[in-house]
Every structure is written in structure tokens, then in C-alpha cells.
Scaffold this motif. Structure first.
Motif, PDB file in Angstrom:
ATOM      1  N   ALA A 162     -24.623   1.911  17.553  1.00 29.85           N
ATOM      2  CA  ALA A 162     -25.501   2.058  18.708  1.00 29.85           C
ATOM      3  C   ALA A 162     -26.941   1.799  18.277  1.00 29.85           C
ATOM      4  O   ALA A 162     -27.262   1.865  17.084  1.00 29.85           O
ATOM      5  CB  ALA A 162     -25.367   3.461  19.294  1.00 29.85           C
ATOM      6  N   PRO A 163     -27.829   1.524  19.244  1.00 30.13           N
ATOM      7  CA  PRO A 163     -29.257   1.370  18.902  1.00 30.13           C
ATOM      8  C   PRO A 163     -29.790   2.618  18.214  1.00 30.13           C
ATOM      9  O   PRO A 163     -29.318   3.733  18.460  1.00 30.13           O
ATOM     10  CB  PRO A 163     -29.929   1.148  20.254  1.00 30.13           C
ATOM     11  CG  PRO A 163     -28.862   0.574  21.111  1.00 30.13           C
ATOM     12  CD  PRO A 163     -27.587   1.218  20.658  1.00 30.13           C
ATOM     13  N   ILE A 164     -30.777   2.445  17.385  1.00 26.86           N
ATOM     14  CA  ILE A 164     -31.255   3.524  16.525  1.00 26.86           C
ATOM     15  C   ILE A 164     -31.785   4.724  17.304  1.00 26.86           C
ATOM     16  O   ILE A 164     -31.702   5.849  16.839  1.00 26.86           O
ATOM     17  CB  ILE A 164     -32.309   2.978  15.535  1.00 26.86           C
ATOM     18  CG1 ILE A 164     -32.478   3.915  14.369  1.00 26.86           C
ATOM     19  CG2 ILE A 164     -33.615   2.680  16.228  1.00 26.86           C
ATOM     20  CD1 ILE A 164     -33.138   3.300  13.169  1.00 26.86           C
ATOM     21  N   LYS A 165     -32.272   4.509  18.513  1.00 24.40           N
ATOM     22  CA  LYS A 165     -32.795   5.621  19.315  1.00 24.40           C
ATOM     23  C   LYS A 165     -31.893   5.944  20.500  1.00 24.40           C
ATOM     24  O   LYS A 165     -32.339   6.520  21.480  1.00 24.40           O
ATOM     25  CB  LYS A 165     -34.200   5.282  19.800  1.00 24.40           C
ATOM     26  CG  LYS A 165     -35.158   5.120  18.639  1.00 24.40           C
ATOM     27  CD  LYS A 165     -36.561   5.017  19.052  1.00 24.40           C
ATOM     28  CE  LYS A 165     -37.375   4.771  17.812  1.00 24.40           C
ATOM     29  NZ  LYS A 165     -38.643   5.350  17.799  1.00 24.40           N
ATOM     30  N   ARG A 213     -33.093  -2.385  16.025  1.00 20.92           N
ATOM     31  CA  ARG A 213     -32.215  -1.961  14.933  1.00 20.92           C
ATOM     32  C   ARG A 213     -31.061  -1.128  15.487  1.00 20.92           C
ATOM     33  O   ARG A 213     -31.207  -0.439  16.484  1.00 20.92           O
ATOM     34  CB  ARG A 213     -32.987  -1.147  13.905  1.00 20.92           C
ATOM     35  CG  ARG A 213     -34.046  -1.952  13.189  1.00 20.92           C
ATOM     36  CD  ARG A 213     -34.827  -1.118  12.225  1.00 20.92           C
ATOM     37  NE  ARG A 213     -35.513  -0.057  12.947  1.00 20.92           N
ATOM     38  CZ  ARG A 213     -36.009   1.025  12.366  1.00 20.92           C
ATOM     39  NH1 ARG A 213     -35.899   1.201  11.079  1.00 20.92           N
ATOM     40  NH2 ARG A 213     -36.621   1.943  13.083  1.00 20.92           N
ATOM     41  N   PHE A 214     -29.936  -1.213  14.816  1.00 19.15           N
ATOM     42  CA  PHE A 214     -28.739  -0.469  15.207  1.00 19.15           C
ATOM     43  C   PHE A 214     -28.306   0.399  14.034  1.00 19.15           C
ATOM     44  O   PHE A 214     -28.544   0.061  12.882  1.00 19.15           O
ATOM     45  CB  PHE A 214     -27.600  -1.426  15.575  1.00 19.15           C
ATOM     46  CG  PHE A 214     -27.715  -1.994  16.956  1.00 19.15           C
ATOM     47  CD1 PHE A 214     -26.875  -1.564  17.971  1.00 19.15           C
ATOM     48  CD2 PHE A 214     -28.658  -2.959  17.251  1.00 19.15           C
ATOM     49  CE1 PHE A 214     -26.975  -2.081  19.239  1.00 19.15           C
ATOM     50  CE2 PHE A 214     -28.771  -3.481  18.523  1.00 19.15           C
ATOM     51  CZ  PHE A 214     -27.927  -3.040  19.524  1.00 19.15           C
ATOM     52  N   VAL A 215     -27.655   1.514  14.368  1.00 17.98           N
ATOM     53  CA  VAL A 215     -27.107   2.417  13.358  1.00 17.98           C
ATOM     54  C   VAL A 215     -25.594   2.409  13.484  1.00 17.98           C
ATOM     55  O   VAL A 215     -25.053   2.519  14.588  1.00 17.98           O
ATOM     56  CB  VAL A 215     -27.642   3.857  13.543  1.00 17.98           C
ATOM     57  CG1 VAL A 215     -26.936   4.812  12.603  1.00 17.98           C
ATOM     58  CG2 VAL A 215     -29.131   3.891  13.324  1.00 17.98           C
ATOM     59  N   MET A 216     -24.930   2.257  12.344  1.00 14.52           N
ATOM     60  CA  MET A 216     -23.473   2.301  12.314  1.00 14.52           C
ATOM     61  C   MET A 216     -23.062   3.451  11.406  1.00 14.52           C
ATOM     62  O   MET A 216     -23.476   3.516  10.245  1.00 14.52           O
ATOM     63  CB  MET A 216     -22.902   0.983  11.772  1.00 14.52           C
ATOM     64  CG  MET A 216     -21.395   0.996  11.635  1.00 14.52           C
ATOM     65  SD  MET A 216     -20.655  -0.607  11.214  1.00 14.52           S
ATOM     66  CE  MET A 216     -21.227  -0.860   9.568  1.00 14.52           C
ATOM     67  N   LYS A 264     -24.161   5.977   6.711  1.00 10.01           N
ATOM     68  CA  LYS A 264     -25.006   5.636   7.846  1.00 10.01           C
ATOM     69  C   LYS A 264     -25.681   4.320   7.485  1.00 10.01           C
ATOM     70  O   LYS A 264     -26.497   4.256   6.563  1.00 10.01           O
ATOM     71  CB  LYS A 264     -26.056   6.728   8.081  1.00 10.01           C
ATOM     72  CG  LYS A 264     -27.030   6.406   9.177  1.00 10.01           C
ATOM     73  CD  LYS A 264     -28.094   7.496   9.294  1.00 10.01           C
ATOM     74  CE  LYS A 264     -29.109   7.161  10.347  1.00 10.01           C
ATOM     75  NZ  LYS A 264     -30.170   8.177  10.412  1.00 10.01           N
ATOM     76  N   ILE A 265     -25.334   3.252   8.209  1.00 10.60           N
ATOM     77  CA  ILE A 265     -25.802   1.917   7.886  1.00 10.60           C
ATOM     78  C   ILE A 265     -26.738   1.448   8.988  1.00 10.60           C
ATOM     79  O   ILE A 265     -26.387   1.501  10.166  1.00 10.60           O
ATOM     80  CB  ILE A 265     -24.614   0.953   7.728  1.00 10.60           C
ATOM     81  CG1 ILE A 265     -23.713   1.461   6.611  1.00 10.60           C
ATOM     82  CG2 ILE A 265     -25.083  -0.452   7.438  1.00 10.60           C
ATOM     83  CD1 ILE A 265     -22.279   1.236   6.828  1.00 10.60           C
ATOM     84  N   ILE A 266     -27.932   1.008   8.608  1.00 15.28           N
ATOM     85  CA  ILE A 266     -28.910   0.516   9.566  1.00 15.28           C
ATOM     86  C   ILE A 266     -28.912  -1.003   9.494  1.00 15.28           C
ATOM     87  O   ILE A 266     -29.077  -1.585   8.414  1.00 15.28           O
ATOM     88  CB  ILE A 266     -30.308   1.085   9.267  1.00 15.28           C
ATOM     89  CG1 ILE A 266     -30.262   2.608   9.274  1.00 15.28           C
ATOM     90  CG2 ILE A 266     -31.324   0.571  10.272  1.00 15.28           C
ATOM     91  CD1 ILE A 266     -31.530   3.266   8.832  1.00 15.28           C
ATOM     92  N   LEU A 267     -28.727  -1.641  10.649  1.00 18.80           N
ATOM     93  CA  LEU A 267     -28.623  -3.096  10.752  1.00 18.80           C
ATOM     94  C   LEU A 267     -29.605  -3.619  11.798  1.00 18.80           C
ATOM     95  O   LEU A 267     -30.071  -2.867  12.648  1.00 18.80           O
ATOM     96  CB  LEU A 267     -27.202  -3.503  11.159  1.00 18.80           C
ATOM     97  CG  LEU A 267     -26.057  -3.026  10.278  1.00 18.80           C
ATOM     98  CD1 LEU A 267     -24.737  -3.230  10.986  1.00 18.80           C
ATOM     99  CD2 LEU A 267     -26.068  -3.786   8.976  1.00 18.80           C
ATOM    100  N   SER A 268     -29.845  -4.930  11.753  1.00 21.44           N
ATOM    101  CA  SER A 268     -30.652  -5.610  12.775  1.00 21.44           C
ATOM    102  C   SER A 268     -29.880  -6.833  13.283  1.00 21.44           C
ATOM    103  O   SER A 268     -30.302  -7.965  13.086  1.00 21.44           O
ATOM    104  CB  SER A 268     -31.991  -6.056  12.198  1.00 21.44           C
ATOM    105  OG  SER A 268     -32.747  -4.973  11.792  1.00 21.44           O
TER     106      SER A 268
END
Length: 168
Positions: free
Chosen positions: A103-106, A134-137, A144-148
């Protein structure tokens, strides 16, 4: 089985400290090269210093000029790290079956995951833009993986796992 292939390349923002060391080592290389030209006949082993600072500048540049490439193929997300547009390294492979949420980071969808102790890995652009894309998976095993990722990649991934992936 329909194979869906999407790739996305994002440039990571270099750190201030990395930029500082890169400029410092380049300046030191130039200065020590000038010293070697002037004093090279008197002290011949002084060539070691500009060679070492030049090699240091090369390696600092390799690790500060980063891009991340996301490849999505058949329910699998592969993350590659491209260093200075010359060297590629496979960083990780994630299966969507083992993913808990993306989902989106916020996003409010991540509220249940806020207090979880998870190891954070950042493969994103490294900065918060307006709007923040940015998205968080959260991945099985406490990651916890942060992607763009691009919008196209999110759309394709959401078609395969609509209950786990949110675009808000």
C-alpha cells in the motif's frame, strides 16, 4: 497461464555524506597528482597517494550513484541494484504469495502494521516527494520493504492480488 512482465527503473537520491566524500576524494586526487608532478623525481613512491585517492573516489561514486530496477513477472517481484550505470546486482526476489500487504506509505491500510517490529529495507527513491509515490510492502518473515514502483506496475500487480495490494 498469462505471463505479465513490467519493469520500472528508479534513481535513488544520493546521501549528503556520499556526495561530500566523492568531491573530497576527487579534489585530493587532483592535488596529490599535482604534488606528484612537482615532486615525482625527488620522492618516486608518492604516486601511491593519488592512486589510492582516485580508487577511493571511484568506489564512492559506484556506491552513491544508485538506481533500483523492479521486474515483475508472473507473481514475482525482482529487485536489482544498478551501481553507476555500469554494474548490476540482484538484491532480492519477492513472491506475491508470501506478501502480506502492499500500500502507499501513508495509507490507512497500513494502520494495523504500524506497531510491528519489522526489519526495514529501502529500495525507493529515498526521499518524500509531493505527492509521495512510495509504497510499503510487508513481507512474510518480518520484512518491511519500501518501493517506488510505477503506476503500471501497481495496476498489474493489483490484478493478480487485489486483496493484498492497495492503490488508495
Amino acid at each position: 497461464m498469462s505471463d505479465t512482465y513490467v519493469e520500472c527503473l528508479v534513481k535513488a537520491k544520493p546521501s549528503i555524506l556520499g556526495k561530500f566524500f566523492k568531491v573530497l576524494l576527487i579534489v585530493l586526487t587532483v592535488l596529490f597528482t599535482l604534488v606528484f608532478i612537482v615532486l615525482g623525481t625527488v620522492i618516486p613512491f608518492i604516486i601511491i597517494v593519488p592512486v589510492l585517492t582516485g580508487a577511493g573516489a571511484y568506489f564512492v561514486n559506484m556506491y552513491t550513484d544508485l538506481e533500483y530496477e523492479y521486474l515483475y513477472l508472473d507473481r514475482e517481484l525482482v529487485v536489482d541494484k544498478v551501481m553507476a550505470k555500469s554494474k548490476r546486482k540482484r538484491v532480492a526476489t519477492y513472491h506475491l504469495d508470501q506478501m502480506e500487504i502492499l500500500a502507499p506509505i501513508k495509507s490507512y491500510h497500513l494502520d494495523n502494521y504500524k506497531n510491528r517490529n519489522a526489519k526495514e529495507i529501502d529500495y525507493s527513491i529515498g526521499e518524500e516527494l509531493k505527492p509521495d509515490r512510495r509504497f510499503v510492502m510487508y513481507y512474510e518473515g518480518g520484512l518491511k520493504i519500501i518501493l517506488s514502483p510505477s503506476e503500471e506496475m501497481i495496476k498489474v500487480m493489483r490484478n493478480t492480488s487485489p486483496r493484498k495490494i492497495f492503490a488508495d
